[in-house]
Design an enzyme around this catalytic site. Sequence first.
Site, PDB file in Angstrom:
ATOM      1  N   HIS A  18      54.637 -18.429  14.094  1.00 59.31           N
ATOM      2  CA  HIS A  18      53.641 -19.430  13.543  1.00 59.31           C
ATOM      3  C   HIS A  18      54.330 -20.734  13.414  1.00 59.31           C
ATOM      4  O   HIS A  18      55.693 -20.721  13.246  1.00 59.31           O
ATOM      5  CB  HIS A  18      53.296 -19.009  12.075  1.00 59.31           C
ATOM      6  CG  HIS A  18      52.083 -19.785  11.488  1.00 59.31           C
ATOM      7  ND1 HIS A  18      52.202 -20.896  10.856  1.00 59.31           N
ATOM      8  CD2 HIS A  18      50.851 -19.404  11.614  1.00 59.31           C
ATOM      9  CE1 HIS A  18      51.156 -21.314  10.673  1.00 59.31           C
ATOM     10  NE2 HIS A  18      50.243 -20.546  10.775  1.00 59.31           N
TER      11      HIS A  18
ATOM     12  N   ASP B 237      46.327 -13.821  12.736  1.00 57.34           N
ATOM     13  CA  ASP B 237      45.460 -13.762  13.776  1.00 57.34           C
ATOM     14  C   ASP B 237      45.817 -12.419  14.533  1.00 57.34           C
ATOM     15  O   ASP B 237      44.662 -11.787  15.393  1.00 57.34           O
ATOM     16  CB  ASP B 237      45.871 -14.890  14.849  1.00 57.34           C
ATOM     17  CG  ASP B 237      45.365 -16.178  14.130  1.00 57.34           C
ATOM     18  OD1 ASP B 237      44.422 -16.347  13.739  1.00 57.34           O
ATOM     19  OD2 ASP B 237      46.345 -17.051  14.416  1.00 57.34           O
TER      20      ASP B 237
END
Length: 428
Positions: A306, A363
Site C-alpha cells: 500500500h 482490496d
Amino acid sequence: MPEKNAIFTVGDGSVDLPIKDGTLGPSVADIRNLYAETGMFTFDPGFTATASCESKITFIDGEAGVLLYRGYPIEQLAEHGDFLETCYLLLYGELPSAAEKANFDYRITRHTMVHEQMARFFQGFRRDAHPMAVMVASVGALSAFYHDSTNIADPTQRMVASTRMIAKIPTLAAMAYKYSVGQPFVYPKNDLDYTSNFLRMCFAVPCEEYKVNPVLSRALDRIFILHADHEQNASTSTVRLSGSSGANPFACIAAGIASLWGPAHGGANEAVLKMLAEIGTPDRIPQFIARAKDKNDPFRLMGFGHRVYKNYDPRAKIMQRTTREVLNELGVKDDLLDVALELERIALHDDYFIEKQLYPNIDFYSGITLKAMNFPTAMFTVLFAVARTVGWIAQWKEMIEDQGSRIGRPRQLYTGEKQRDYVPMSKR
C-alpha cells in the site's frame, strides 16, 4: 514552548522555516514563504512528502498499521458501530447520542429518493455504459436539481447538501446497476436501514418479495465503514482541490468519483479478482510469486502493499473475517478464496515480501466478498464511491470552514524549451 524552526540553506544564505506539530504523526516544515524568501519551490511528485492541508478527520500510521476516524480505531467502529454512526462521527467530530443518532438516521432515510426526472436522465446512457461513468454524470447532475443546497457560504445549505449526498448516492448507485442489467428501478423504503435499503434497491424485482439477508447487510455495512475515509488520498485531494475553487459540492463529489475510478485507486479490488482468476489454483501460486519477484516480468501481485501502510492494513484483517462470514452464510465454496488464502500464507512467510513490507491490503479480500454477494466487478468501484462519499463530504466541509484555506495551485519544475522567437510559416 519555544518556536521550532527548520533551516533551509541556499548557497551562502539560509531561511528559517517554522515547524508545526500535529497531535499525531510527523511534524511539518511550513514552506509557504519559501518562494518569497528564496525564489525556489520544492519538488515533490505525487505530493507524497507534502501536507496539503490541516485536518482533524482521519489519521493513518502506515508503519504501525493504524487507522483512526476522529481518534477512534477503525477496528472498534467496524466491530461495534454501524455506517451511519460513522457518517455522523466523520461529519460532526463526535459519536452521536441515542437521540442524535435517531435524528440523523431519520434525516438520511427521508432524503434517499431522487428527483423523478433523474430516471429519464438515465435513459440517455447506453445499457453497456460503465456504472462509474453513469455515477460521474448523475452525481454532477444533482446540482441541476437541488439549487437550494449549492451555496457553499451558507452553513445550513452545506449540511443539507451533505445529507442529500450521503442519502442519494446509494439510490443513484442502485439505479446505475439496475439500468445496466435492464431491470426497473426500485424505490427506497423508509423502514429499512441504510445498507439493507441499498441491497433491496439493487436486487429486488417487482415480481417477488425481497428479504434482506442480515448477514449480508451487516457485511456490506462493515465494508462501507472500512472505506468511509482514508486521509488525503487521490480522490479526497481531488475533492478538496475542486472545492477550493468554490465549485458546488455535487460537482466536487463527481470529481472525486472520477478520480476513484482509476485502477490504481478504487479499481484495485477488481484487479485482485482478475489476478486470482489468472492464477487459478493454489498449486500455480509459486510460479506467479516467482514472476512477481522478476523485475523483467510485468506481472504484479495485486492487493499486496500500500502507498501508505508499511505494515498489515488494519482494514484487511476485518475484511478477511467478513469474507469468511459471507461465504459461510451463502454456502459458497469459492476457489478464488482458496487461492487468496494460500497466496497470503506464502507471501507473509516469504523473505522477499517481508523485506519489501508487502502485506495484504483491504482490496485483497473485498473483491471476493462482493463477488459472492452477486455484485458484478463493474460495480465494485461504485460501492467504494458510496462508502467514500461521507469522507469526501467531511473533508470538503472542513476545507470550506477553514478560514486559512486557499485555492489549490501546485507549482512545477519546468523542463521544456527556453523562450524562442516565432518564425512565420513562409520562412520555415
